[in-house]
Design an enzyme around this catalytic site. Structure first.
Site, PDB file in Angstrom:
ATOM      1  CG  ASP A  21      -2.097   0.997   1.033  1.00 11.19           C
ATOM      2  OD1 ASP A  21      -2.399   1.381  -0.120  1.00 11.19           O
ATOM      3  OD2 ASP A  21      -2.705   1.392   2.035  1.00 11.19           O
ATOM      4  N   GLY A  22       0.340   2.311  -0.529  1.00  6.81           N
ATOM      5  CA  GLY A  22       0.994   3.610  -0.520  1.00  6.81           C
ATOM      6  C   GLY A  22       0.059   4.644   0.050  1.00  6.81           C
ATOM      7  CD  GLU A  59      -1.133   2.434  -3.557  1.00  9.20           C
ATOM      8  OE1 GLU A  59      -0.736   1.258  -3.391  1.00  9.20           O
ATOM      9  OE2 GLU A  59      -2.076   2.923  -2.914  1.00  9.20           O
ATOM     10  CG  ASP A  81      -5.125  -0.053  -1.518  1.00 13.30           C
ATOM     11  OD1 ASP A  81      -4.139   0.374  -2.156  1.00 13.30           O
ATOM     12  OD2 ASP A  81      -5.405   0.343  -0.370  1.00 13.30           O
ATOM     13  CG  HIS A 136      -9.197   2.437   3.624  1.00 17.32           C
ATOM     14  ND1 HIS A 136      -8.249   2.644   4.592  1.00 17.32           N
ATOM     15  CD2 HIS A 136      -8.746   3.088   2.523  1.00 17.32           C
ATOM     16  CE1 HIS A 136      -7.278   3.402   4.109  1.00 17.32           C
ATOM     17  NE2 HIS A 136      -7.552   3.672   2.860  1.00 17.32           N
ATOM     18  CG  ASP A 146      -3.984   2.611   5.183  1.00 18.66           C
ATOM     19  OD1 ASP A 146      -3.754   3.364   4.204  1.00 18.66           O
ATOM     20  OD2 ASP A 146      -4.594   3.000   6.201  1.00 18.66           O
TER      21      ASP A 146
END
Length: 164
Positions: A21-22, A59, A81, A136, A146
């Site tokens: 994740d970024g 990302e 994501d 999320h 995250d």
């Protein structure tokens, strides 16, 4: 364990699952990335960031750093994501951008060409399958990535605030 032929020898290929994740506080702004590598019972968390970046760069960096941490060619299932990352590869846009000298169909420059080039080189080493996961949405590994990414972005933001 899966087997492949390399120079006439059978070599066991490790199956690794990666979650990435970024995050970015402002876009552009201070950013962070997080990754979790899972191999059997082993799990490794990684994170980093940048003082001035974009969410998409973070990302891509998460995937690059995670794949770069692998010490030998592996079969990788990478969860992200980021529709930007997953769609650009799965819909093969990135290969078209590269073939056109890092230009998009409208001839504008493809963004983040430096990172895409690094990622594609890693795809030449590892057998990577990408899977999109909704962010999320309660996926434990995605949520942890995250947390890692946001923590790094906050750390860079705090260091910028101290400098000013």
């Amino acid at each position: 364990m899966p087997v492949c032929a390399r120079l006439g020898q059978e070599v066991a290929v490790k199956d690794v699952t990666i979650y990435t994740d970024g995050a970015c506080l402002g876009n552009p702004g201070p950013g962070g990335w997080g990754a979790i590598l899972v191999f059997g019972e082993h799990k490794k968390e990684m994170s980093g960031g940048s003082a001035q970046t974009t969410n998409n760069r973070m990302e891509l960096t998460a995937a690059i750093e995670a794949l770069s941490a692998l010490k030998e060619p592996c079969r990788v299932l990478l969860f992200s994501d980021s529709k930007y990352l997953v769609d650009a590869v799965e819909k093969r846009w990135v290969y078209g951008w590269r073939a056109d000298g890092w230009r998009r169909k409208d001839k504008s420059p493809a963004l983040n060409a430096d990172l895409w080039e690094r990622l594609l080189c890693l795809f030449d080493i590892h057998d990577v399958t990408l899977r999109w996961v909704r962010g999320h949405a309660g996926h434990a590994f995605n949520e942890r990535c995250d947390e890692l990414a946001v923590s790094e972005a906050q750390r860079y933001k705090a260091s910028l605030e101290v400098e000013t």
